[in-house]
Structures are given as C-alpha cells and as structure tokens.
Write a protein that holds these residues in place. Structure first.
Motif, PDB file in Angstrom:
ATOM      1  N   ASP A   1      82.754  28.585 -13.793  1.00  0.00           N
ATOM      2  CA  ASP A   1      81.406  28.836 -13.259  1.00  0.00           C
ATOM      3  C   ASP A   1      81.536  29.283 -11.812  1.00  0.00           C
ATOM      4  O   ASP A   1      81.304  28.514 -10.883  1.00  0.00           O
ATOM      5  CB  ASP A   1      80.554  27.578 -13.357  1.00  0.00           C
ATOM      6  CG  ASP A   1      79.114  27.822 -12.918  1.00  0.00           C
ATOM      7  OD1 ASP A   1      78.698  29.000 -12.861  1.00  0.00           O
ATOM      8  OD2 ASP A   1      78.406  26.835 -12.617  1.00  0.00           O
ATOM      9  N   PRO A   2      81.941  30.543 -11.601  1.00  0.00           N
ATOM     10  CA  PRO A   2      82.273  30.995 -10.235  1.00  0.00           C
ATOM     11  C   PRO A   2      81.040  31.210  -9.374  1.00  0.00           C
ATOM     12  O   PRO A   2      80.391  32.252  -9.428  1.00  0.00           O
ATOM     13  CB  PRO A   2      83.017  32.316 -10.483  1.00  0.00           C
ATOM     14  CG  PRO A   2      82.499  32.813 -11.787  1.00  0.00           C
ATOM     15  CD  PRO A   2      82.165  31.602 -12.602  1.00  0.00           C
ATOM     16  N   GLN A   3      80.691  30.213  -8.595  1.00  0.00           N
ATOM     17  CA  GLN A   3      79.610  30.312  -7.623  1.00  0.00           C
ATOM     18  C   GLN A   3      80.176  30.038  -6.241  1.00  0.00           C
ATOM     19  O   GLN A   3      80.940  29.092  -6.048  1.00  0.00           O
ATOM     20  CB  GLN A   3      78.497  29.314  -7.937  1.00  0.00           C
ATOM     21  CG  GLN A   3      77.823  29.538  -9.288  1.00  0.00           C
ATOM     22  CD  GLN A   3      76.690  28.565  -9.521  1.00  0.00           C
ATOM     23  OE1 GLN A   3      76.100  28.049  -8.576  1.00  0.00           O
ATOM     24  NE2 GLN A   3      76.393  28.301 -10.794  1.00  0.00           N
ATOM     25  N   SER A   4      79.731  30.868  -5.280  1.00  0.00           N
ATOM     26  CA  SER A   4      80.291  30.746  -3.930  1.00  0.00           C
ATOM     27  C   SER A   4      79.992  29.382  -3.309  1.00  0.00           C
ATOM     28  O   SER A   4      80.788  28.840  -2.550  1.00  0.00           O
ATOM     29  CB  SER A   4      79.736  31.862  -3.041  1.00  0.00           C
ATOM     30  OG  SER A   4      78.312  31.793  -2.988  1.00  0.00           O
TER      31      SER A   4
ATOM     32  N   PHE B   1      91.121  30.170  -0.944  1.00  0.00           N
ATOM     33  CA  PHE B   1      89.710  29.915  -1.215  1.00  0.00           C
ATOM     34  C   PHE B   1      88.803  30.737  -0.303  1.00  0.00           C
ATOM     35  O   PHE B   1      87.708  31.136  -0.708  1.00  0.00           O
ATOM     36  CB  PHE B   1      89.411  28.430  -1.043  1.00  0.00           C
ATOM     37  CG  PHE B   1      89.951  27.577  -2.164  1.00  0.00           C
ATOM     38  CD1 PHE B   1      89.987  28.045  -3.472  1.00  0.00           C
ATOM     39  CD2 PHE B   1      90.438  26.308  -1.922  1.00  0.00           C
ATOM     40  CE1 PHE B   1      90.476  27.271  -4.506  1.00  0.00           C
ATOM     41  CE2 PHE B   1      90.929  25.514  -2.951  1.00  0.00           C
ATOM     42  CZ  PHE B   1      90.948  26.004  -4.248  1.00  0.00           C
ATOM     43  N   SER B   2      89.231  31.017   0.916  1.00  0.00           N
ATOM     44  CA  SER B   2      88.436  31.836   1.831  1.00  0.00           C
ATOM     45  C   SER B   2      88.282  33.255   1.290  1.00  0.00           C
ATOM     46  O   SER B   2      87.186  33.828   1.302  1.00  0.00           O
ATOM     47  CB  SER B   2      89.095  31.847   3.207  1.00  0.00           C
ATOM     48  OG  SER B   2      88.381  32.705   4.077  1.00  0.00           O
ATOM     49  N   ARG B   3      89.408  33.806   0.806  1.00  0.00           N
ATOM     50  CA  ARG B   3      89.338  35.168   0.252  1.00  0.00           C
ATOM     51  C   ARG B   3      88.514  35.200  -1.039  1.00  0.00           C
ATOM     52  O   ARG B   3      87.761  36.146  -1.284  1.00  0.00           O
ATOM     53  CB  ARG B   3      90.748  35.691  -0.003  1.00  0.00           C
ATOM     54  CG  ARG B   3      91.440  36.186   1.276  1.00  0.00           C
ATOM     55  CD  ARG B   3      92.804  36.744   0.991  1.00  0.00           C
ATOM     56  NE  ARG B   3      93.750  35.678   0.697  1.00  0.00           N
ATOM     57  CZ  ARG B   3      94.969  35.877   0.198  1.00  0.00           C
ATOM     58  NH1 ARG B   3      95.370  37.093  -0.064  1.00  0.00           N
ATOM     59  NH2 ARG B   3      95.765  34.855  -0.035  1.00  0.00           N
ATOM     60  N   LEU B   4      88.684  34.141  -1.880  1.00  0.00           N
ATOM     61  CA  LEU B   4      87.877  34.077  -3.097  1.00  0.00           C
ATOM     62  C   LEU B   4      86.388  33.963  -2.756  1.00  0.00           C
ATOM     63  O   LEU B   4      85.534  34.545  -3.435  1.00  0.00           O
ATOM     64  CB  LEU B   4      88.304  32.878  -3.949  1.00  0.00           C
ATOM     65  CG  LEU B   4      89.612  33.033  -4.722  1.00  0.00           C
ATOM     66  CD1 LEU B   4      89.984  31.716  -5.405  1.00  0.00           C
ATOM     67  CD2 LEU B   4      89.489  34.127  -5.779  1.00  0.00           C
ATOM     68  N   TYR B   5      86.075  33.204  -1.710  1.00  0.00           N
ATOM     69  CA  TYR B   5      84.685  33.045  -1.286  1.00  0.00           C
ATOM     70  C   TYR B   5      84.094  34.396  -0.869  1.00  0.00           C
ATOM     71  O   TYR B   5      82.970  34.753  -1.261  1.00  0.00           O
ATOM     72  CB  TYR B   5      84.610  32.053  -0.125  1.00  0.00           C
ATOM     73  CG  TYR B   5      83.223  31.887   0.444  1.00  0.00           C
ATOM     74  CD1 TYR B   5      82.286  31.076  -0.182  1.00  0.00           C
ATOM     75  CD2 TYR B   5      82.856  32.550   1.615  1.00  0.00           C
ATOM     76  CE1 TYR B   5      81.014  30.920   0.343  1.00  0.00           C
ATOM     77  CE2 TYR B   5      81.591  32.409   2.142  1.00  0.00           C
ATOM     78  CZ  TYR B   5      80.673  31.591   1.510  1.00  0.00           C
ATOM     79  OH  TYR B   5      79.397  31.447   2.012  1.00  0.00           O
ATOM     80  N   LYS B   6      84.870  35.177  -0.079  1.00  0.00           N
ATOM     81  CA  LYS B   6      84.393  36.495   0.363  1.00  0.00           C
ATOM     82  C   LYS B   6      84.193  37.430  -0.834  1.00  0.00           C
ATOM     83  O   LYS B   6      83.200  38.158  -0.915  1.00  0.00           O
ATOM     84  CB  LYS B   6      85.383  37.095   1.353  1.00  0.00           C
ATOM     85  CG  LYS B   6      85.416  36.382   2.701  1.00  0.00           C
ATOM     86  CD  LYS B   6      86.424  37.040   3.636  1.00  0.00           C
ATOM     87  CE  LYS B   6      86.453  36.331   4.990  1.00  0.00           C
ATOM     88  NZ  LYS B   6      87.454  36.925   5.892  1.00  0.00           N
ATOM     89  N   MET B   7      85.177  37.395  -1.771  1.00  0.00           N
ATOM     90  CA  MET B   7      85.057  38.262  -2.951  1.00  0.00           C
ATOM     91  C   MET B   7      83.829  37.875  -3.780  1.00  0.00           C
ATOM     92  O   MET B   7      83.095  38.742  -4.265  1.00  0.00           O
ATOM     93  CB  MET B   7      86.330  38.159  -3.793  1.00  0.00           C
ATOM     94  CG  MET B   7      87.558  38.763  -3.137  1.00  0.00           C
ATOM     95  SD  MET B   7      89.076  38.436  -4.083  1.00  0.00           S
ATOM     96  CE  MET B   7      88.668  39.191  -5.651  1.00  0.00           C
ATOM     97  N   ARG B   8      83.637  36.537  -3.937  1.00  0.00           N
ATOM     98  CA  ARG B   8      82.500  36.098  -4.751  1.00  0.00           C
ATOM     99  C   ARG B   8      81.186  36.423  -4.076  1.00  0.00           C
ATOM    100  O   ARG B   8      80.202  36.821  -4.740  1.00  0.00           O
ATOM    101  CB  ARG B   8      82.606  34.590  -4.996  1.00  0.00           C
ATOM    102  CG  ARG B   8      81.525  34.054  -5.934  1.00  0.00           C
ATOM    103  CD  ARG B   8      81.537  34.801  -7.249  1.00  0.00           C
ATOM    104  NE  ARG B   8      80.368  34.502  -8.067  1.00  0.00           N
ATOM    105  CZ  ARG B   8      79.930  35.268  -9.042  1.00  0.00           C
ATOM    106  NH1 ARG B   8      80.564  36.400  -9.338  1.00  0.00           N
ATOM    107  NH2 ARG B   8      78.871  34.931  -9.741  1.00  0.00           N
TER     108      ARG B   8
END
Length: 437
Positions: free
Chosen positions: A62-65, A79-86
């Motif tokens: 459940d990919p939510q930022s 996780f920072s890069r995933l957060y920006k991508m999301r």
C-alpha cells in the motif's frame, strides 16, 4: 560524488566503528567477550536490516507517502528517495485524475455521441449523448458487441465494408443520425454520432416555406400580369377595365399583406429584435381588437367583449397582432349572423384571452398543424377570405416571446375557441397585492 561511494563509505565506516568498539572491549576484557559482543552487534544489525526490509515490503503493498518509515543509516537515503518518487507519482496521479474528470465532464456535455470500442467492436465506454442517440446504457451494455446493440442494416453494411473515411447517415429510433467510426491506437475505435433530426426538420421547413411563399406570390402576380397583357393587347370597355382593375387591386393587396406577414415573422424570429416589455392596457387593447374585427365584419356578426383581468407586461404592438389575428380569423370563418366573443380574464395560472365563435369549426386532425406556416384547412375558402396562411404562425411566435401558450378547442360545425394563456410573471398586480407577496 559517485553514488556507489555514497552508499559504501558510510556503511564501511559504521561497520568499522562497531568492529573497532568490539576489538577495544575485547582487548580490555578478553577476546571471548569481544567476539561475543561483535556477534551480538552483527545479529542486531541483521535484525534491523530485516526489520526495514519487512517495513518496505509492507509499504509496497500500500504505497502511500505518508506511511513511509524514516529509516536509519543507508535506509534513510533509500526511504527518502522512495518518498520523493511516491510524492511525484501521487502528484502525477492527481493531475491525471483531474484531467480525466475534465475529459469525462466535457464528454458528458458534448452534444455529439462518443462510443469507445475495442478492435472487435465491444463497448468500453459511451457518453450520455450516445446513450440517447443509440439507445445504449453504459453500465448495462459495457462489454457487449455494438453491432448487437445497434441493429440497423445500413450500419451493419458500414461496419462490414469498413469504409470509415466517409460518414454514414442512418435513420434510427425516430432520429436521423450521422455516424462515423474513427480508428485510434492499435486496438480501439471511436464511434461518433451527430443528431441532424432538428436541422433536417428546419431545412425541410425552409424548403416548404420558400415553395409555399413562391406559390402564394405567383398566383396574384399571374392574375395581375394576365390582366395587364389583356389591357395592352385589346381595347376594353370601361366596365371590363374597371372590373380588371378591381381584381388587380385585390391581388396587389393580397401580395402586400403576405409580404407584411412574412416580414413580421422574420422580425419575431430574429435575435436582433428583443422584446421591449411595457405595461399593456389590456382593456384598451381588447377594445381596439373589437373595433378592428367589427370593421372587417362590416355588420355581419355580433361581436362582444368581456374584460375582468389585470394588465400585463409585454409589447402592445405584438399582442395586438396576435389577438387581432385570432379575432380576424373568427370573423373570416364564421358565417353571417354568427356570434364572436372576446374575453380577457384572470386565471389560477395567470390570465387568459379567449376568442369564442359560432363558426364552421375545425376537425380534430387539423388542430395540431394550424400554427404551421401556410397551413390551411380549406385552401379555397382561405383565398375567398383573403387569408395569408401566416396568421396563426405569427400568433405562435408572439406568444413564445411572451412565455405564453395557445390552446385550441374546436369541433367541425360547432365553432371554435382559441385561448391565449399568459403566466403570472407577465401580470401587473395591484400595489396592495404586491405588498402582501
């Protein structure tokens, strides 16, 4: 800096610090204790990595930022890069959803029908106009073959031949439609429908109007030209010449009235001629209509009035034309000795102007067509009464401009009643009544 160095250098430093600390403790307290401590530290590090892997796995379900963990060490950067991508994905998805909503709204408001099909003509989506034109229902018919839903031989031939570069005109569900299939993408097609029923009706009315107007003008012109040729070629006695001049004058007046009515209709239909509302003294108006009718009757009918209603807001000239046409028709189609009654009275819905006569009446099958241009129940009698065939068409357009309606009650041989129904919004109420409301 090289991304690989950004990952491996901090990881190596953290490992070196942990191992250095364990070696220092081993040197101080013994190597066995140091090795045990090093092993415990490594187990903790592995557990931490597995914990973050588990959190990442759960987040991917459940990919939510907002639910992304902060992380530690290298995981902070991940996780920072995933957060920006999301966040970018969520922004793009929001924009896409907004554009999709705008597209659907535009398609819902579009007057033309749009049907999206796959390459084998199975329905994927359609807008309300297409549902109205083709009798489709998106929820019910989605996934069904369009050729099974639109059963029209010409449409089937159009599909089979596959000549989609030209549109097809079909008659379907009491409508005339122009349809065209437009291939797009690899496995989809768009079916576009355009309803031309109203434009065809207007074009037919235009053709009929031109034909009828030409016919109506040709008859008096033929009479006038014929008499002029006779007068030019032969020596006529005074009595014959006088009779011919009288007939030519009558035909000239007939053409003049016809052209005046045509110009009146054109003016009423023009958007450049807005209604200029003013207070209309209805008593004065009805009395004027009575005098005009009496002049036309020349004493052959008994014409009475009854007025019991308020004044209205509207155009005196236009209402005089409408009421006058109804009264003059009653005079023309009521035999000598008949009675005509002009009534203005208030009603629950507003006010009514009624023209009641004891004339020849109208058969039921003709009533619905009386307001058509040049429509006549009895053409020979209309010529005798010098009617133009446009009077009730003028009445209809005047009433449309005044938000009013025309009702016709008649029976052959038993007279007619024409009723103008005006709404409450057109009435001029007394000041006391206005204050109560």
């Amino acid at each position: 800096m090289n991304p690989k160095l950004l990952f491996w250098v901090p990881a190596a430093l953290r490992s070196a610090i942990i191992l250095g600390g364990c070696a220092t403790l081993g040197w101080l307290f013994g190597w066995v204790e140091g090795l045990v401590l090093a092993l415990g530290a490594m187990i903790v590090m592995v557990f931490v990595q597995l914990s973050y892997l588990y959190q990442l796995s759960s987040w991917l379900d459940d990919p939510q930022s907002a639910k992304l963990p902060d992380g530690w060490g290298a995981w902070t950067s991940i996780f920072s890069r995933l957060y920006k991508m999301r966040r970018e994905d969520e922004k793009n998805q929001a924009e896409l959803t907004e554009w999709l909503a705008r597209f659907r709204q535009a398609m819902h408001l579009l007057p033309d029908g749009v049907v999206i099909m796959d390459d084998v003509l199975f329905l994927e989506w359609c807008n309300p106009a297409a549902e109205k034109h083709l009798g489709l229902t998106h929820e019910r018919d989605k996934g069904m073959r369009v050729t099974n839903l639109v059963r029209n031989p010409d449409f089937m031939d159009y599909i089979i031949l596959g000549r989609y570069d030209q549109p097809l005109t079909i008659s379907f569900r009491d409508r005339k439609l122009i349809v065209q299939i437009i291939p797009f993408e690899n496995r989809r097609q768009i079916l576009v429908t355009h309803d031309v029923t109203e434009s065809e009706r207007i074009e037919e009315m235009r053709r009929d109007f031109i034909a009828n107007a030409s016919h109506e003008l040709r008859t008096p012109l033929t009479v006038i030209v014929g008499f002029l040729e006779i007068a030019a070629s032969e020596g006529l006695d005074a009595a014959t010449r006088s009779a011919h001049l009288k007939l030519m004058t009558e035909q000239g007046h007939r053409m003049q009235h016809l052209i005046e009515d045509m110009l009146t209709l054109s003016r009423l239909e023009s958007v450049d001629y807005p209604l200029r509302a003013e207070r209309v003294d209805v008593r004065r108006l009805v009395e004027q209509v009575q005098r005009d009718a009496e002049a036309l009757s020349a004493g052959r009918h008994e014409i009475s009035i009854a007025i019991d209603g308020p004044d209205v807001m509207g155009s005196y000239e236009e209402l005089h034309s409408a009421f006058g046409n109804l009264a003059s028709n009653a005079v023309r189609y009521t035999p000598a000795g008949g009675q005509i009654r002009l009534v203005w009275k208030a009603s629950d819905a507003g006010a009514k102007f009624m023209v009641e006569d004891t004339g020849i009446g109208i058969s039921t099958e003709h009533i619905s067509r009386l307001t058509e241009r040049f429509y006549r129940v009895d053409k020979s009698r209309s010529r005798e009464t010098q009617g133009t065939g446009l009077g009730l068409a003028i009445v209809k357009h005047v009433l449309l401009r005044h938000s009013s309606t025309l009702q016709i009650k008649s029976e052959a041989g038993k007279g007619s009643t024409f009723i103008v129904c005006m709404p409450k919004t057109a009435l001029v109420l007394p000041q006391i009544e206005l204050q109560l409301h």
